[in-house]
Design a protein around this motif. Structure first.
Motif, PDB file in Angstrom:
ATOM      1  N   GLU A   1      13.224  -1.060  -3.009  1.00 46.38           N
ATOM      2  CA  GLU A   1      12.603  -2.094  -4.029  1.00 46.38           C
ATOM      3  C   GLU A   1      11.227  -2.646  -3.492  1.00 46.38           C
ATOM      4  O   GLU A   1      10.190  -2.914  -4.402  1.00 46.38           O
ATOM      5  CB  GLU A   1      13.479  -3.201  -4.544  1.00 46.38           C
ATOM      6  CG  GLU A   1      14.565  -2.547  -5.178  1.00 46.38           C
ATOM      7  CD  GLU A   1      15.736  -1.947  -4.510  1.00 46.38           C
ATOM      8  OE1 GLU A   1      16.783  -1.237  -4.874  1.00 46.38           O
ATOM      9  OE2 GLU A   1      15.666  -2.060  -2.952  1.00 46.38           O
ATOM     10  N   LEU A   2      11.066  -3.000  -2.173  1.00 45.76           N
ATOM     11  CA  LEU A   2      10.046  -3.408  -1.589  1.00 45.76           C
ATOM     12  C   LEU A   2       8.786  -2.465  -1.489  1.00 45.76           C
ATOM     13  O   LEU A   2       7.587  -2.569  -1.813  1.00 45.76           O
ATOM     14  CB  LEU A   2      10.236  -4.266  -0.221  1.00 45.76           C
ATOM     15  CG  LEU A   2       9.176  -4.830   0.412  1.00 45.76           C
ATOM     16  CD1 LEU A   2       8.509  -5.761  -0.215  1.00 45.76           C
ATOM     17  CD2 LEU A   2       9.696  -5.291   2.011  1.00 45.76           C
ATOM     18  N   THR A   3       9.379  -1.306  -1.283  1.00 43.83           N
ATOM     19  CA  THR A   3       8.153  -0.153  -1.072  1.00 43.83           C
ATOM     20  C   THR A   3       7.567   0.185  -2.655  1.00 43.83           C
ATOM     21  O   THR A   3       6.441   0.396  -2.661  1.00 43.83           O
ATOM     22  CB  THR A   3       9.143   1.109  -0.752  1.00 43.83           C
ATOM     23  OG1 THR A   3       9.349   1.127   0.785  1.00 43.83           O
ATOM     24  CG2 THR A   3       8.101   2.226  -0.705  1.00 43.83           C
ATOM     25  N   GLU A   4       8.462  -0.022  -3.686  1.00 41.53           N
ATOM     26  CA  GLU A   4       8.185   0.191  -5.027  1.00 41.53           C
ATOM     27  C   GLU A   4       6.929  -1.151  -5.287  1.00 41.53           C
ATOM     28  O   GLU A   4       5.827  -0.645  -6.077  1.00 41.53           O
ATOM     29  CB  GLU A   4       9.115   0.368  -5.917  1.00 41.53           C
ATOM     30  CG  GLU A   4       8.798   0.411  -7.333  1.00 41.53           C
ATOM     31  CD  GLU A   4       8.005   1.797  -7.880  1.00 41.53           C
ATOM     32  OE1 GLU A   4       7.330   1.601  -8.567  1.00 41.53           O
ATOM     33  OE2 GLU A   4       8.206   2.519  -6.996  1.00 41.53           O
ATOM     34  N   LYS A   5       7.490  -2.122  -4.700  1.00 42.04           N
ATOM     35  CA  LYS A   5       6.474  -3.449  -4.891  1.00 42.04           C
ATOM     36  C   LYS A   5       5.155  -3.200  -4.400  1.00 42.04           C
ATOM     37  O   LYS A   5       3.972  -3.153  -4.897  1.00 42.04           O
ATOM     38  CB  LYS A   5       7.136  -4.477  -4.685  1.00 42.04           C
ATOM     39  CG  LYS A   5       6.169  -5.762  -4.660  1.00 42.04           C
ATOM     40  CD  LYS A   5       6.127  -6.277  -6.081  1.00 42.04           C
ATOM     41  CE  LYS A   5       5.232  -7.667  -6.024  1.00 42.04           C
ATOM     42  NZ  LYS A   5       5.150  -7.915  -7.428  1.00 42.04           N
ATOM     43  N   PHE A   6       5.193  -2.534  -3.160  1.00 44.26           N
ATOM     44  CA  PHE A   6       4.054  -2.104  -2.310  1.00 44.26           C
ATOM     45  C   PHE A   6       3.164  -0.971  -3.255  1.00 44.26           C
ATOM     46  O   PHE A   6       2.019  -1.195  -3.400  1.00 44.26           O
ATOM     47  CB  PHE A   6       4.166  -1.885  -0.965  1.00 44.26           C
ATOM     48  CG  PHE A   6       4.583  -2.660  -0.105  1.00 44.26           C
ATOM     49  CD1 PHE A   6       4.644  -3.983  -0.265  1.00 44.26           C
ATOM     50  CD2 PHE A   6       5.455  -2.164   1.075  1.00 44.26           C
ATOM     51  CE1 PHE A   6       5.175  -5.078   0.711  1.00 44.26           C
ATOM     52  CE2 PHE A   6       5.949  -3.374   1.822  1.00 44.26           C
ATOM     53  CZ  PHE A   6       5.656  -4.533   1.612  1.00 44.26           C
ATOM     54  N   ASN A   7       3.910  -0.243  -3.858  1.00 42.36           N
ATOM     55  CA  ASN A   7       3.129   0.923  -4.479  1.00 42.36           C
ATOM     56  C   ASN A   7       2.595   0.303  -5.631  1.00 42.36           C
ATOM     57  O   ASN A   7       1.474   0.650  -6.118  1.00 42.36           O
ATOM     58  CB  ASN A   7       4.173   2.154  -4.836  1.00 42.36           C
ATOM     59  CG  ASN A   7       4.478   3.006  -3.382  1.00 42.36           C
ATOM     60  OD1 ASN A   7       3.834   2.835  -2.499  1.00 42.36           O
ATOM     61  ND2 ASN A   7       5.620   3.429  -3.721  1.00 42.36           N
TER      62      ASN A   7
END
Length: 212
Positions: free
Chosen positions: A134-140
């Protein structure tokens, strides 16, 4: 002895007698008394060995490198499950402390020997911490948020990674990220004060609740 420590103890509403006794024990052990992070701190050759501090339910000696102590009595406590180096000896009354003074000194002298030897606690690196999807998706989807996050100190990043990874449900992980977004853009850690009223700067002491 430091006047700041005198003031700290005199202003205590709870644990005054207990921490006064512990203070005298630390000085008997040959440590140098200083005042750091709003608490009595005791050093050896300029290196931090331990703190005295108080909580609602107990007072404690916090050994900065407590993870390296043998802990022969198996009484050291981690303040939180994510604490890596520090360990506490906790007390709830003066009557509990007095018979334990020889043992307390044993632990203190062992901590001093650890400093003399120059031993270090092997800490986890940032790469050892899990980044939830979920954090990786937020970064993307939000590159500015990623820049703000990576600009944080490694310690603050680790705190957030642990906080975001802990929930089992994805929606809870997303909620935690969203709730911390303002803090991260401010360059603040999970437990940093953001209201400016804390008496334990830079840590939050709950003062913000009085100004909401």
């Amino acid at each position: 002895m430091k006047q700041e420590v005198n003031a700290y103890i005199n202003n205590l509403e709870q644990w005054k007698e207990e921490l006064s006794l512990l203070r005298s024990v630390m000085l008997e052990c040959g440590l140098t008394e200083t005042y750091k992070w709003m608490h009595p701190c005791y050093t050896y050759n300029g290196n931090n060995v331990l703190l005295l501090h108080e909580f609602k339910d107990y007072c404690a000696i916090l050994f900065h490198k407590g993870a390296l102590l043998e802990d022969s009595q198996k009484i050291l406590k981690q303040q939180t499950e994510n604490t890596q180096a520090a360990r506490q000896l906790r007390f709830t009354s003066i009557l509990e402390i007095k018979p334990l003074i020889p043992m307390i000194k044993q632990y203190v002298f062992e901590a001093i020997e650890i400093e003399k030897a120059g031993l270090k606690v092997k800490m986890k690196s940032l790469a050892d911490y899990h980044t939830p999807d979920e954090l990786t998706e937020k970064f993307n989807t939000d590159p500015e948020f990623e820049l703000a996050f990576t600009a944080l100190t490694p310690g603050r990043q680790k705190g957030y990674l642990l906080h975001f990874s802990k929930p089992k449900q994805a929606k809870t992980r997303v909620s935690r990220i969203e709730n911390c977004e303002k803090r991260i853009y401010m360059g603040k850690g999970l437990t940093d004060c953001i209201c400016g009223h804390s008496k334990r700067m830079p840590n939050c002491d709950g003062s913000h609740k009085l100004f909401n």
